[in-house]
Design a protein around this motif. Structure first.
Motif, PDB file in Angstrom:
ATOM      1  N   VAL A 125       0.837  -1.202   0.000  1.00  0.00           N
ATOM      2  CA  VAL A 125       0.000   0.000   0.000  1.00  0.00           C
ATOM      3  C   VAL A 125       0.873   1.254   0.000  1.00  0.00           C
ATOM      4  CG1 VAL A 125      -1.545   1.367   1.475  1.00  0.00           C
ATOM      5  CG2 VAL A 125      -2.094  -1.014   0.960  1.00  0.00           C
ATOM      6  N   LEU A 126       1.879   1.286   0.874  1.00  0.00           N
ATOM      7  CA  LEU A 126       2.721   2.482   0.925  1.00  0.00           C
ATOM      8  C   LEU A 126       3.549   2.638  -0.356  1.00  0.00           C
ATOM      9  CD1 LEU A 126       3.821   2.752   4.667  1.00  0.00           C
ATOM     10  CD2 LEU A 126       1.813   3.707   3.528  1.00  0.00           C
ATOM     11  N   ASP A 127       4.000   1.515  -0.934  1.00  0.00           N
ATOM     12  CA  ASP A 127       4.705   1.619  -2.225  1.00  0.00           C
ATOM     13  C   ASP A 127       3.784   2.187  -3.300  1.00  0.00           C
ATOM     14  OD1 ASP A 127       7.086   0.715  -1.269  1.00  0.00           O
ATOM     15  OD2 ASP A 127       6.883  -1.338  -2.035  1.00  0.00           O
ATOM     16  N   SER A 128       2.526   1.757  -3.289  1.00  0.00           N
ATOM     17  CA  SER A 128       1.606   2.272  -4.318  1.00  0.00           C
ATOM     18  C   SER A 128       1.338   3.763  -4.098  1.00  0.00           C
ATOM     19  CB  SER A 128       0.296   1.473  -4.334  1.00  0.00           C
ATOM     20  OG  SER A 128      -0.473   1.726  -3.172  1.00  0.00           O
ATOM     21  N   VAL A 129       1.261   4.181  -2.835  1.00  0.00           N
ATOM     22  CA  VAL A 129       1.072   5.616  -2.552  1.00  0.00           C
ATOM     23  C   VAL A 129       2.285   6.385  -3.093  1.00  0.00           C
ATOM     24  CG1 VAL A 129       1.010   7.365  -0.725  1.00  0.00           C
ATOM     25  CG2 VAL A 129      -0.392   5.299  -0.512  1.00  0.00           C
ATOM     26  N   ARG A 130       3.481   5.828  -2.853  1.00  0.00           N
ATOM     27  CA  ARG A 130       4.692   6.514  -3.335  1.00  0.00           C
ATOM     28  C   ARG A 130       4.664   6.662  -4.850  1.00  0.00           C
ATOM     29  NH1 ARG A 130       7.169   3.517   0.956  1.00  0.00           N
ATOM     30  NH2 ARG A 130       7.608   5.061   2.567  1.00  0.00           N
ATOM     31  N   ASN A 131       4.243   5.619  -5.554  1.00  0.00           N
ATOM     32  CA  ASN A 131       4.225   5.715  -7.018  1.00  0.00           C
ATOM     33  C   ASN A 131       3.140   6.660  -7.527  1.00  0.00           C
ATOM     34  OD1 ASN A 131       6.423   4.146  -7.300  1.00  0.00           O
ATOM     35  ND2 ASN A 131       5.395   2.375  -8.227  1.00  0.00           N
ATOM     36  N   LEU A 132       2.013   6.688  -6.863  1.00  0.00           N
ATOM     37  CA  LEU A 132       0.974   7.642  -7.281  1.00  0.00           C
ATOM     38  C   LEU A 132       1.430   9.071  -7.015  1.00  0.00           C
ATOM     39  CD1 LEU A 132      -2.338   5.908  -6.074  1.00  0.00           C
ATOM     40  CD2 LEU A 132      -1.549   6.195  -8.433  1.00  0.00           C
ATOM     41  N   ASN A 133       2.188   9.242  -5.926  1.00  0.00           N
ATOM     42  CA  ASN A 133       2.563  10.589  -5.479  1.00  0.00           C
ATOM     43  C   ASN A 133       3.860  11.118  -6.138  1.00  0.00           C
ATOM     44  OD1 ASN A 133       4.387  11.818  -2.800  1.00  0.00           O
ATOM     45  ND2 ASN A 133       2.621  12.937  -3.559  1.00  0.00           N
TER      46      ASN A 133
ATOM     47  N   PRO B 139       6.712  12.775  -8.083  1.00  0.00           N
ATOM     48  CA  PRO B 139       6.593  13.779  -9.162  1.00  0.00           C
ATOM     49  C   PRO B 139       6.942  13.245 -10.545  1.00  0.00           C
ATOM     50  CG  PRO B 139       8.313  14.378  -7.551  1.00  0.00           C
ATOM     51  CD  PRO B 139       7.562  13.224  -6.986  1.00  0.00           C
ATOM     52  N   LYS B 140       7.845  12.259 -10.605  1.00  0.00           N
ATOM     53  CA  LYS B 140       8.181  11.719 -11.926  1.00  0.00           C
ATOM     54  C   LYS B 140       7.220  10.617 -12.349  1.00  0.00           C
ATOM     55  CE  LYS B 140      13.048  12.720 -12.217  1.00  0.00           C
ATOM     56  NZ  LYS B 140      14.389  12.176 -12.054  1.00  0.00           N
ATOM     57  N   MET B 141       6.346  10.223 -11.422  1.00  0.00           N
ATOM     58  CA  MET B 141       5.403   9.162 -11.772  1.00  0.00           C
ATOM     59  C   MET B 141       4.014   9.783 -11.884  1.00  0.00           C
ATOM     60  SD  MET B 141       7.530   6.223  -9.871  1.00  0.00           S
ATOM     61  CE  MET B 141       7.145   4.820 -10.863  1.00  0.00           C
ATOM     62  N   ARG B 142       3.011   9.337 -11.116  1.00  0.00           N
ATOM     63  CA  ARG B 142       1.674   9.878 -11.360  1.00  0.00           C
ATOM     64  C   ARG B 142       1.506  11.303 -10.794  1.00  0.00           C
ATOM     65  NH1 ARG B 142      -1.678  12.357 -11.894  1.00  0.00           N
ATOM     66  NH2 ARG B 142      -3.894  12.081 -12.406  1.00  0.00           N
ATOM     67  N   ALA B 143       2.359  11.704  -9.863  1.00  0.00           N
ATOM     68  CA  ALA B 143       2.370  13.079  -9.325  1.00  0.00           C
ATOM     69  C   ALA B 143       1.026  13.526  -8.727  1.00  0.00           C
ATOM     70  CB  ALA B 143       2.821  14.071 -10.399  1.00  0.00           C
ATOM     71  N   LEU B 144       0.360  12.611  -8.084  1.00  0.00           N
ATOM     72  CA  LEU B 144      -0.889  12.953  -7.384  1.00  0.00           C
ATOM     73  C   LEU B 144      -0.522  13.604  -6.045  1.00  0.00           C
ATOM     74  CD1 LEU B 144      -3.743  12.038  -8.326  1.00  0.00           C
ATOM     75  CD2 LEU B 144      -3.592  10.220  -6.647  1.00  0.00           C
ATOM     76  N   GLY B 145      -1.182  14.710  -5.715  1.00  0.00           N
ATOM     77  CA  GLY B 145      -0.862  15.384  -4.450  1.00  0.00           C
ATOM     78  C   GLY B 145      -1.069  14.446  -3.266  1.00  0.00           C
ATOM     79  N   ILE B 146      -0.153  14.458  -2.318  1.00  0.00           N
ATOM     80  CA  ILE B 146      -0.253  13.541  -1.175  1.00  0.00           C
ATOM     81  C   ILE B 146      -1.513  13.842  -0.357  1.00  0.00           C
ATOM     82  CG2 ILE B 146       1.146  14.862   0.516  1.00  0.00           C
ATOM     83  CD1 ILE B 146       1.435  11.079  -0.031  1.00  0.00           C
ATOM     84  N   ARG B 147      -1.927  15.111  -0.351  1.00  0.00           N
ATOM     85  CA  ARG B 147      -3.139  15.490   0.373  1.00  0.00           C
ATOM     86  C   ARG B 147      -4.400  15.004  -0.358  1.00  0.00           C
ATOM     87  NH1 ARG B 147      -2.276  15.623   4.615  1.00  0.00           N
ATOM     88  NH2 ARG B 147      -3.993  16.977   5.174  1.00  0.00           N
ATOM     89  N   HIS B 148      -4.196  14.473  -1.556  1.00  0.00           N
ATOM     90  CA  HIS B 148      -5.337  13.963  -2.329  1.00  0.00           C
ATOM     91  C   HIS B 148      -5.457  12.449  -2.191  1.00  0.00           C
ATOM     92  CE1 HIS B 148      -6.060  17.585  -5.103  1.00  0.00           C
ATOM     93  NE2 HIS B 148      -5.300  17.978  -4.106  1.00  0.00           N
ATOM     94  N   ILE B 149      -4.699  11.903  -1.250  1.00  0.00           N
ATOM     95  CA  ILE B 149      -4.726  10.447  -1.070  1.00  0.00           C
ATOM     96  C   ILE B 149      -5.144  10.143   0.370  1.00  0.00           C
ATOM     97  CG2 ILE B 149      -3.355   8.328  -1.180  1.00  0.00           C
ATOM     98  CD1 ILE B 149      -1.447   9.746  -3.105  1.00  0.00           C
ATOM     99  N   ALA B 150      -6.106   9.250   0.533  1.00  0.00           N
ATOM    100  CA  ALA B 150      -6.562   8.887   1.876  1.00  0.00           C
ATOM    101  C   ALA B 150      -6.583   7.366   2.022  1.00  0.00           C
ATOM    102  CB  ALA B 150      -7.959   9.445   2.131  1.00  0.00           C
ATOM    103  N   ILE B 151      -6.168   6.918   3.206  1.00  0.00           N
ATOM    104  CA  ILE B 151      -6.232   5.485   3.510  1.00  0.00           C
ATOM    105  C   ILE B 151      -7.296   5.274   4.580  1.00  0.00           C
ATOM    106  CG2 ILE B 151      -4.973   3.522   4.496  1.00  0.00           C
ATOM    107  CD1 ILE B 151      -2.423   4.598   3.318  1.00  0.00           C
ATOM    108  N   SER B 152      -8.182   4.320   4.336  1.00  0.00           N
ATOM    109  CA  SER B 152      -9.214   3.997   5.322  1.00  0.00           C
ATOM    110  C   SER B 152      -8.863   2.680   6.001  1.00  0.00           C
ATOM    111  CB  SER B 152     -10.567   3.866   4.618  1.00  0.00           C
ATOM    112  OG  SER B 152     -11.538   3.368   5.507  1.00  0.00           O
TER     113      SER B 152
END
Ligand code: SAH
Ligand code: SF4
Length: 342
Positions: free
Chosen positions: A169-177, A179-192
């Motif tokens: 899960v944390l690796d996937s967050v890193r790849n989404l976040n 900047p050279k990869m998906r560059a999704l803002g970290i504040r735009h990601i939530a874990i439930s």
């Protein structure tokens, strides 16, 4: 030899790969740009790479996304739900929720879930395996490809318990976040999370400032253990301490998810107990009307939901009533897969 999953690679893995092949490091940025920014999921189409390099990548890596089995759009068009087939034939669900111009991807982290909450369709179909980080990111990219647009928010609220699959899960967050990869803002990601204390502690000490949501659903141990057996080993007292220390470390507000089930946890005295439990924490409360999955529980009438909300607000809490998005497409996690399996 089985090919490696390309979406599992982190930025530094791509760099190491190209270095090992005596290629310049910037190849890593070029490839990640194609995959994560341009949504090109075929090495053959990466035209700024030489033909031999494209072949070499194809031989070494599998760049496939989860394969669509079923797609359902809600009648209001506010949600699209997907059932995907993974490389080993297992299936998972994800949802895109679309409202007020914001698209949010709801991602699964496990095939099934071992925790067996009594109201949850995912819990009922048992546990099969953890997803890889690539399979989690793959759901996100596959939904972007399907809607032909970028999705700016990700919530880990699909099938499975994220903190039982923490590394992926944390690796996937890193790849989404990244900047050279998906560059999704970290504040735009939530874990439930269902409230796994060790996971909350691990997240607090990680470098990732993702948002945290906790599925509380009951303010006392008796009721909570009845609804969510995991509460026996992660009781409310230790959960509170973990949340408090998460907040001290991160300074972040925590989202408390409280699903209302008719005559089970929707009484006003429970709203009082909930307010009492949350004292000292900086939270906002999301009330979610239960989405019926079988005959066991019922959704409360509108008036009871409103009364519960008013009571909490009266006690000083910020409360949102989550719209039951896409109820007509079985949007609660696990429902689509479960129906497909029966
Ligand atoms: N395992 C994690 C994340 C996945 S579940 C967790 O439990 O938080 C995502 C959310 O859907 C949780 O808040 C869960 O309690 C809720 N949920 C499960 N079944 C539901 C149902 N039938 N109706 C409404 N919400 C449901
Ligand atoms: Fe697992 Fe979350 Fe469903 Fe509970 S609610 S069974 S933790 S997915």
């Amino acid at each position: 030899m089985e090919k490696k999953e390309a979406l599992d690679l982190k930025c530094k893995d791509w760099e190491a790969l190209f270095e090992g092949w005596r290629e310049p490091r910037y190849r890593a940025s070029q490839v990640c740009d194609w995959i994560y920014k341009k949504r090109v999921l075929s090495f053959d189409s990466m035209t700024n790479l030489s033909l031999p390099l494209r072949s070499r990548l194809k031989e070494a890596l599998d760049l496939s996304l989860p394969v669509l089995i079923e797609r359902r759009q809600s009648s209001r068009g506010d949600a699209i739900k997907y059932l995907w087939k993974l490389r080993d034939g297992e299936s998972v669900e994800s949802v895109v929720m679309r409202y007020e111009g914001r698209d949010t991807a709801c991602l699964s982290t496990q095939v099934g879930c071992p925790l067996g909450c009594s109201f949850c369709a995912t819990g009922k179909s048992g546990f099969v395996r953890n997803l890889t980080s690539g399979e989690i990111v793959g759901q996100f990219l596959a939904m972007e490809a399907d809607i032909g647009d970028s999705i700016e928010n990700a919530v880990y609220m699909g099938m499975g318990e994220p903190f039982l699959n923490l590394d992926a899960v944390l690796d996937s967050v890193r790849n989404l976040n990244h900047p050279k990869m998906r560059a999704l803002g970290i504040r735009h990601i939530a874990i439930s999370t269902v409230g796994i204390v060790s996971g909350i502690k691990a997240l607090a000490h990680s470098d990732l400032k993702v948002r945290l949501a906790v599925s509380l659903h009951a303010p006392n141990d008796d009721l909570r253990t009845h609804l969510m057996p995991v509460n026996a080993s992660n009781p409310l007292g230790s959960l509170y301490k973990a949340l408090k220390s998460f907040q001290e470390i991160t300074g972040e507000r925590i989202s408390i998810e409280y699903m209302l089930i008719s005559d089970i946890n929707d009484g006003l005295s429970l709203a009082d107990e909930l307010a009492n439990y949350l004292k000292g924490l900086h939270v906002y409360v999301n009330l979610i009307p239960y989405n019926p999955t079988d005959g066991l529980f019922k959704r409360p009438p509108r008036g009871r939901v409103e009364a519960f909300k008013k009571r909490l607000e009266g006690l000083g809490y910020e409360v949102a009533l989550r719209k039951g998005l896409g109820a007509d497409i079985e949007a609660a996690c696990g429902q689509l897969r479960r129906r497909a399996l029966i």
